[in-house]
Each structure stands twice: as C-alpha cells, then as structure tokens.
Design an enzyme around this catalytic site. Structure first.
Site: not given
Ligand code: G3P
Length: 219
Positions: A83
């Site tokens: 990634k």
């Molecule tokens: O996969 C990316 C994700 O983990 C981000 O999520 O909730 O931190 O915006 P969030």
C-alpha cells in the site's frame, strides 16, 4: 463485491475469516499503532490468517525507499499487496513495483483524477476514502461512481477498493455503485451480520421447541 476487513486486530480477522466472509485485509500505520505490540509480528500474523490479499502500508515517503520497503513487506507472504500513498513518489513506487508483478494498493485517494492516475500507474487496487470525504461535506459515494464509470470506459485493470467505511449503508451503496471491494472495520461487519428480527425469530423457535419437548416429557 469482495469484503475485506480494515483492521490490525488479528483476533477479529480470525473470527470473521472462520465465518467465510473475509476476502482479504487492509491495514494502515494508524490501525497498527492502535493495537500496540510489535507491528512486524502483527503483519506476519495477519498475512497468515487469510488466504486473500492483505494490504500492508509503507511508511517511507520517497519512491526509492517505498520500493525497498514494499519488497521487504512482500517477504511476509505472496498475498501481500503493497500500500502506497497517493503522492508523486507513491505513483513512482506503484509503477516500479507493478512492473515487477508486485501488486500495489494506492491509498488516500480523494478525487477521480487521483484515481485515474493511480490506475494508469498500474495499481491493482485504488482506495477512495469515502467516510473522510463525507466528513468534509463532500460526496464520498459520488467519487466511487465516477471511478466506476472511468475505469469501465477505459477498461482499466485496477479494482475499486472502497475505504474509510463508517456504517453498513456505505457497504450497500458501494456495491450498488459498482465497487470491486469494500474494506470494513470489524464493528461495521458485526452490524452487517445482525438484525433484531433474526434474534427475536431464533428465540421464538428455541422457546417453541423447548415447550414442545417439555409437553412430550410431561405426557
Ligand atoms: O482503509 C482506510 C481506512 O482505515 C481509513 O478509515 O475511518 O480512518 O477514515 P478512517
């Protein structure tokens, strides 16, 4: 649509993988930091816990180091997807790793133009962060629809991996928009599998069964 688990919690991965509903895993430095412990050990465990793709994120910021780090991450297993962030160095690393048949997930994608560039750079997965766009007052799912249209128009090989999922409706909407994958936190997957009518129905079945058994025993 495939469902990946968005977590660094190995126990959660094992629990849902045992139900046969997890096609892969994505993690990121924040999720690994949140779990505490040795991130290398956690990544190795995660890679062994599922047969599907496991995205492990680089923390380098220049392309040469990203490429080197990506190759090291791949030593955890053949199902590792490297990634990289949606930066110019990330695109350079994506292009180089992809040309060596190492699959790449380009993360932190917030616009259709970024998605187009990531797909052109050879990404296996492109990850729009829909929850964070919604938080900023923009239309996260609109980005997924734009990506689906663009990738289809030009038969681009990249898969749309919807990330930053906050609730089950995001998953439904992603499927309707034509996403290839939604990566969901364990708490969201838990909500997806539950329905109060299932619990009420099951309790009634078991109570009826028990009442009939008691009646037979009383005869
Ligand atoms: O996969 C990316 C994700 O983990 C981000 O999520 O909730 O931190 O915006 P969030």
């Amino acid at each position: 649509m495939k469902i990946f688990l968005d977590t660094a919690d190995v126990k959660a991965v094992r629990r849902f993988a045992g139900m046969g509903v997890v096609d892969g895993v994505t993690t990121n430095p924040t999720l690994l930091a949140r779990e505490g412990g040795d991130p290398e050990a956690a990544m190795a465990e995660m890679v062994g816990a599922v047969a599907g793709d496991v995205s492990l994120e680089v923390v380098s910021t220049d392309s040469a180091s990203m490429i080197e780090e990506g190759k090291k991450l791949r030593r955890h297993g053949g199902n590792v997807v490297v990634k990289v962030p949606m930066t110019s160095d990330g695109l350079r690393a994506c292009s180089a790793l992809s040309s060596e048949e190492i699959p790449v997930n380009v993360t932190l994608v917030f616009s259709a133009n970024q998605a187009l560039l990531a797909a052109k750079a050879g990404a296996a997965y492109v990850s729009p962060f829909i929850g964070r766009l919604d938080d900023a007052g923009q239309d996260g799912m609109g980005l997924v629809r734009d990506m689906a249209e663009i990738f289809e128009n030009y038969e681009m090989g990249a898969e749309i991996l919807v990330a930053s999922v906050r609730h089950p409706v995001h998953v439904l909407e992603a499927a309707k928009a034509g996403a290839d994958v939604a990566t969901v936190p364990p708490a969201v997957l838990e909500k997806m599998l539950r329905h109060p009518l299932t619990d009420i129905g099951l309790a009634a079945f078991l109570a009826d069964w028990e009442a009939a058994r008691a009646a037979r025993a009383g005869k």
